[in-house]
Every structure is written in structure tokens, then in C-alpha cells.
Design a protein around this motif. Structure first.
Motif, PDB file in Angstrom:
ATOM      1  N   LEU A 145       0.812  -1.213   0.000  1.00 28.57           N
ATOM      2  CA  LEU A 145       0.000   0.000   0.000  1.00 28.57           C
ATOM      3  C   LEU A 145       0.848   1.265   0.000  1.00 28.57           C
ATOM      4  O   LEU A 145       0.598   2.184  -0.794  1.00 28.57           O
ATOM      5  N   ASP A 146       1.840   1.338   0.882  1.00 27.79           N
ATOM      6  CA  ASP A 146       2.621   2.573   0.985  1.00 27.79           C
ATOM      7  C   ASP A 146       3.390   2.867  -0.293  1.00 27.79           C
ATOM      8  O   ASP A 146       3.475   4.020  -0.732  1.00 27.79           O
ATOM      9  N   GLY A 147       3.935   1.828  -0.925  1.00 27.48           N
ATOM     10  CA  GLY A 147       4.690   2.032  -2.145  1.00 27.48           C
ATOM     11  C   GLY A 147       3.820   2.474  -3.308  1.00 27.48           C
ATOM     12  O   GLY A 147       4.173   3.400  -4.049  1.00 27.48           O
ATOM     13  N   VAL A 148       2.675   1.822  -3.478  1.00 21.27           N
ATOM     14  CA  VAL A 148       1.766   2.175  -4.574  1.00 21.27           C
ATOM     15  C   VAL A 148       1.231   3.590  -4.381  1.00 21.27           C
ATOM     16  O   VAL A 148       1.233   4.416  -5.296  1.00 21.27           O
ATOM     17  N   ALA A 149       0.772   3.894  -3.162  1.00 20.95           N
ATOM     18  CA  ALA A 149       0.186   5.212  -2.897  1.00 20.95           C
ATOM     19  C   ALA A 149       1.198   6.335  -3.054  1.00 20.95           C
ATOM     20  O   ALA A 149       0.879   7.414  -3.554  1.00 20.95           O
TER      21      ALA A 149
ATOM     22  N   ARG B 232       7.609   8.014   0.544  1.00 23.17           N
ATOM     23  CA  ARG B 232       6.965   6.960   1.325  1.00 23.17           C
ATOM     24  C   ARG B 232       6.784   7.387   2.772  1.00 23.17           C
ATOM     25  O   ARG B 232       5.793   7.052   3.411  1.00 23.17           O
ATOM     26  N   ALA B 233       7.729   8.181   3.291  1.00 27.05           N
ATOM     27  CA  ALA B 233       7.637   8.641   4.681  1.00 27.05           C
ATOM     28  C   ALA B 233       6.380   9.488   4.894  1.00 27.05           C
ATOM     29  O   ALA B 233       5.733   9.403   5.941  1.00 27.05           O
ATOM     30  N   LYS B 234       6.022  10.291   3.897  1.00 26.83           N
ATOM     31  CA  LYS B 234       4.844  11.150   4.038  1.00 26.83           C
ATOM     32  C   LYS B 234       3.543  10.378   3.856  1.00 26.83           C
ATOM     33  O   LYS B 234       2.477  10.865   4.233  1.00 26.83           O
ATOM     34  N   ILE B 235       3.626   9.190   3.288  1.00 26.79           N
ATOM     35  CA  ILE B 235       2.439   8.358   3.106  1.00 26.79           C
ATOM     36  C   ILE B 235       2.193   7.478   4.326  1.00 26.79           C
ATOM     37  O   ILE B 235       1.050   7.214   4.709  1.00 26.79           O
ATOM     38  N   VAL B 236       3.270   7.035   4.969  1.00 23.73           N
ATOM     39  CA  VAL B 236       3.146   6.082   6.080  1.00 23.73           C
ATOM     40  C   VAL B 236       2.368   6.672   7.256  1.00 23.73           C
ATOM     41  O   VAL B 236       1.496   6.004   7.839  1.00 23.73           O
ATOM     42  N   ASP B 237       2.662   7.918   7.626  1.00 23.59           N
ATOM     43  CA  ASP B 237       1.989   8.516   8.786  1.00 23.59           C
ATOM     44  C   ASP B 237       0.477   8.588   8.620  1.00 23.59           C
ATOM     45  O   ASP B 237      -0.269   8.221   9.550  1.00 23.59           O
ATOM     46  N   PRO B 238      -0.061   9.063   7.468  1.00 26.04           N
ATOM     47  CA  PRO B 238      -1.517   9.067   7.305  1.00 26.04           C
ATOM     48  C   PRO B 238      -2.136   7.672   7.381  1.00 26.04           C
ATOM     49  O   PRO B 238      -3.240   7.504   7.908  1.00 26.04           O
TER      50      PRO B 238
ATOM     51  N   ALA C   5      -2.320   6.660  10.926  1.00 29.33           N
ATOM     52  CA  ALA C   5      -3.277   7.506  11.645  1.00 29.33           C
ATOM     53  C   ALA C   5      -4.722   7.167  11.292  1.00 29.33           C
ATOM     54  O   ALA C   5      -5.653   7.819  11.772  1.00 29.33           O
ATOM     55  N   GLY C   6      -4.930   6.149  10.435  1.00 26.56           N
ATOM     56  CA  GLY C   6      -6.282   5.732  10.092  1.00 26.56           C
ATOM     57  C   GLY C   6      -6.941   6.568   9.016  1.00 26.56           C
ATOM     58  O   GLY C   6      -8.165   6.579   8.894  1.00 26.56           O
ATOM     59  N   ARG C   7      -6.127   7.249   8.202  1.00 29.36           N
ATOM     60  CA  ARG C   7      -6.685   8.127   7.163  1.00 29.36           C
ATOM     61  C   ARG C   7      -6.753   7.457   5.801  1.00 29.36           C
ATOM     62  O   ARG C   7      -7.054   8.092   4.800  1.00 29.36           O
ATOM     63  N   CYS C   8      -6.500   6.159   5.760  1.00 30.90           N
ATOM     64  CA  CYS C   8      -6.534   5.424   4.498  1.00 30.90           C
ATOM     65  C   CYS C   8      -7.586   4.322   4.557  1.00 30.90           C
ATOM     66  O   CYS C   8      -7.760   3.657   5.591  1.00 30.90           O
ATOM     67  N   ARG C   9      -8.275   4.145   3.431  1.00 30.74           N
ATOM     68  CA  ARG C   9      -9.248   3.054   3.323  1.00 30.74           C
ATOM     69  C   ARG C   9      -9.007   2.291   2.029  1.00 30.74           C
ATOM     70  O   ARG C   9      -8.750   2.894   0.990  1.00 30.74           O
ATOM     71  N   ILE C  10      -9.100   0.990   2.121  1.00 30.43           N
ATOM     72  CA  ILE C  10      -9.087   0.134   0.942  1.00 30.43           C
ATOM     73  C   ILE C  10     -10.478  -0.468   0.818  1.00 30.43           C
ATOM     74  O   ILE C  10     -10.948  -1.157   1.724  1.00 30.43           O
TER      75      ILE C  10
ATOM     76  N   TRP D 193     -13.180   1.056   1.152  1.00 34.45           N
ATOM     77  CA  TRP D 193     -13.946   1.699   2.208  1.00 34.45           C
ATOM     78  C   TRP D 193     -13.732   1.074   3.587  1.00 34.45           C
ATOM     79  O   TRP D 193     -14.425   1.401   4.529  1.00 34.45           O
ATOM     80  N   LYS D 194     -12.734   0.237   3.726  1.00 29.25           N
ATOM     81  CA  LYS D 194     -12.380  -0.329   5.031  1.00 29.25           C
ATOM     82  C   LYS D 194     -11.076   0.310   5.502  1.00 29.25           C
ATOM     83  O   LYS D 194     -10.084   0.331   4.760  1.00 29.25           O
ATOM     84  N   THR D 195     -11.064   0.822   6.723  1.00 28.53           N
ATOM     85  CA  THR D 195      -9.868   1.466   7.260  1.00 28.53           C
ATOM     86  C   THR D 195      -8.708   0.471   7.351  1.00 28.53           C
ATOM     87  O   THR D 195      -8.876  -0.643   7.873  1.00 28.53           O
ATOM     88  N   VAL D 196      -7.566   0.868   6.848  1.00 28.82           N
ATOM     89  CA  VAL D 196      -6.361   0.045   6.890  1.00 28.82           C
ATOM     90  C   VAL D 196      -5.250   0.889   7.505  1.00 28.82           C
ATOM     91  O   VAL D 196      -4.991   2.002   7.059  1.00 28.82           O
ATOM     92  N   GLU D 197      -4.587   0.362   8.526  1.00 25.80           N
ATOM     93  CA  GLU D 197      -3.550   1.108   9.233  1.00 25.80           C
ATOM     94  C   GLU D 197      -2.167   0.502   9.065  1.00 25.80           C
ATOM     95  O   GLU D 197      -1.210   0.973   9.669  1.00 25.80           O
ATOM     96  N   ASP D 198      -2.065  -0.523   8.233  1.00 29.16           N
ATOM     97  CA  ASP D 198      -0.790  -1.210   8.026  1.00 29.16           C
ATOM     98  C   ASP D 198      -0.196  -0.782   6.683  1.00 29.16           C
ATOM     99  O   ASP D 198      -0.736  -1.124   5.624  1.00 29.16           O
TER     100      ASP D 198
END
Length: 261
Positions: free
Chosen positions: A187-191, A199-205, A208-213, A215-220
Motif C-alpha cells: 500500500l505505501d509504495g503504490v500510494a 513513502r515517509a509522508k504516506i506512512v503517517d496518514p 493515523a487511520g486516514r486510508c481506506r481500501i 472503504w475499510k480502514t487500513v492502518e498497516d
């Protein structure tokens, strides 16, 4: 069924909705109630559908006002009650303007104008934005309020009318397609490649629960994505993984992605 058994299948953040949805299912089965929900996002609809399927005495119908709707209302009832003729309670709010700048407004402008009036997001379905205005699927019970009070969208004067579903002017979702090359399906690499961020700026969001796959929250950050997945980042936008087109000689994966515009 024990509540703990239900929770085991869903994200902890989804517990409040799971509680409400299971109560709707139980009341339909045990008290013979019919309930029409507000608009559900696809993840909520999936949860409710899953719970309803676990109870043999419950029937469920989803309706977003048109075929292929993303946000839908649900009608839940005891299984002996036919649902095909039940009204979903959906109307069309037509928003227009004599100002030629109406074509510059986007989805967020129209949605923000309605939410700014105190309308809950759950009362609003899909928005169909056109160059000359917008058709919004809404719960019928807020139609008169919006027709009376919605007079501006992004500081531009607008007029409104409430129409029957038969007059909906549907706008197909547009995707801005491109091809990217990624080292893996993480996820982090694709996003990070899609949004052109480190990648560092993508990992924190993500953490923090700001990503959904879907429509399901994904924190990993290391979660894997696949073809057909819809990934949304609060504050950045959302995109769809359309197709994995193959692997290059260097071992990188070519992905066709579509950003929602």
C-alpha cells in the motif's frame, strides 16, 4: 450469535456501526419491523449485508436511486415481507445557476454547501456533477429544506428544485488513467507513486487511520493491494488499481491506475 463473534470480522473503528446494524437485523427478525436506513457507503452496505445473511429470518434490499450507485439506502424487514415494491425514499436535488462559473464547481463544492447547512452526510447519496450544475441523490425528507435554504455553493448563487428519480441525469464516474512502476503491491509504495509523495509522508496518514481500501480502514503500510481495489486517502484523494500489466526485466510491476477526478 455472540457480539464478540461479530466484532472479530470487522475493524475496531467499525464497532458502533456493527452494533447499530445488528440491532436493525434483530428487530426485523424478532419484532417484525421494517426499517429504511440512511445512505450507506459501500463498506457499511457490505457489513449490513453480511450481518443480514447470518440471520435466516431477515430480508434486505439496497437501493441508491440508480443502477451502479455507490451510496445506497437499505430496506431491512422480516423475510416474509416482499421488498420489491417498498419505496427507498430517494429524490433528486437539481442544483443550477445562471452564472457561467457553475461549470467550475466540483463534487466537494456542492457537498460542502449542503453539509454547511447542517445536513448529515448520511442523508446524501451520490452526486452527479455536470458543466451546468449538479444532480444530487438525497433522502426525500430533506428535499424541502434544501430547496428552501440552499442558495450558494462556493460563494456562487444557485437555484434548486426537487425532482423525481425518473429525471436524474446520471454522470459516469471519470478516471484519469496512468501507468506507474512499483517495486511491490504494498500500500505505501503504490500510494506514494500515485500521489507523488515520499513513502515517509504516506506512512503517517496510513498509521493515523486516514486510508481506506474498499472503504475499510487500513492502518498497516505493508498491506497489499490488488486489481480492482479502490484506495482513498483523506486529504489526498482516491484511486483505483485497474490492472497489473506485467513485470519489467528489472522486476518492477507495471500498474494501470485511475485517479478519481
Amino acid at each position: 450469535m455472540a457480539r464478540n463473534d461479530i466484532y472479530a470480522h470487522f475493524h475496531p473503528d467499525e464497532k458502533p456501526f456493527v452494533d447499530r446494524a445488528w440491532e436493525w437485523v434483530e428487530r426485523a427478525a424478532e419484532l417484525h419491523e421494517l426499517r429504511r436506513t440512511d445512505f450507506l457507503d459501500p463498506r457499511q452496505a457490505h457489513i449490513l449485508f453480511t450481518l443480514a445473511n447470518r440471520h435466516p429470518d431477515v430480508a434486505l434490499r439496497l437501493d441508491g436511486g440508480y443502477a451502479g450507485a455507490e451510496r445506497q439506502r437499505a430496506i431491512i424487514a422480516p423475510d416474509y415481507r416482499p421488498l420489491e415494491a417498498e419505496e427507498a425514499g430517494i429524490a433528486v436535488l437539481a442544483v443550477g445557476s445562471d452564472d457561467r462559473r457553475i461549470g467550475e464547481l466540483d463534487h466537494g463544492d456542492y457537498l460542502g454547501a449542503m453539509l454547511g447547512l447542517g445536513i448529515k452526510r448520511e442523508k446524501i447519496g451520490d452526486l452527479h456533477v455536470r458543466d451546468d450544475g449538479c444532480h444530487v441523490l438525497i433522502a426525500e425528507d430533506i428535499g424541502d429544506f434544501l430547496r428552501t435554504h440552499l442558495r450558494q455553493a462556493h460563494r456562487l448563487e444557485v437555484s434548486t428544485a426537487v425532482l423525481p428519480l425518473s429525471e436524474l441525469q446520471e454522470v459516469k464516474v471519470k478516471l484519469e488513467e496512468s501507468t506507474i512502476s512499483v517495486a511491490s503491491m504494498r500500500l505505501d509504495g503504490v500510494a506514494s507513486d500515485v500521489f507523488r509523495l515520499s513513502r515517509a509522508k504516506i506512512v503517517d496518514p496510513i498509521r493515523a487511520g486516514r486510508c481506506r481500501i474498499n472503504w475499510k480502514t487500513v492502518e498497516d503500510p505493508s498491506a497489499l493491494v490488488g486489481e480492482g481495489d479502490v484506495i482513498s486517502f483523506k486529504g489526498f484523494g482516491r484511486f483505483k488499481v485497474i490492472e497489473a500489466e506485467g513485470v519489467s526485466k528489472s522486476g518492477r510491476i507495471r500498474l494501470k491506475i485511475g485517479k478519481y477526478v
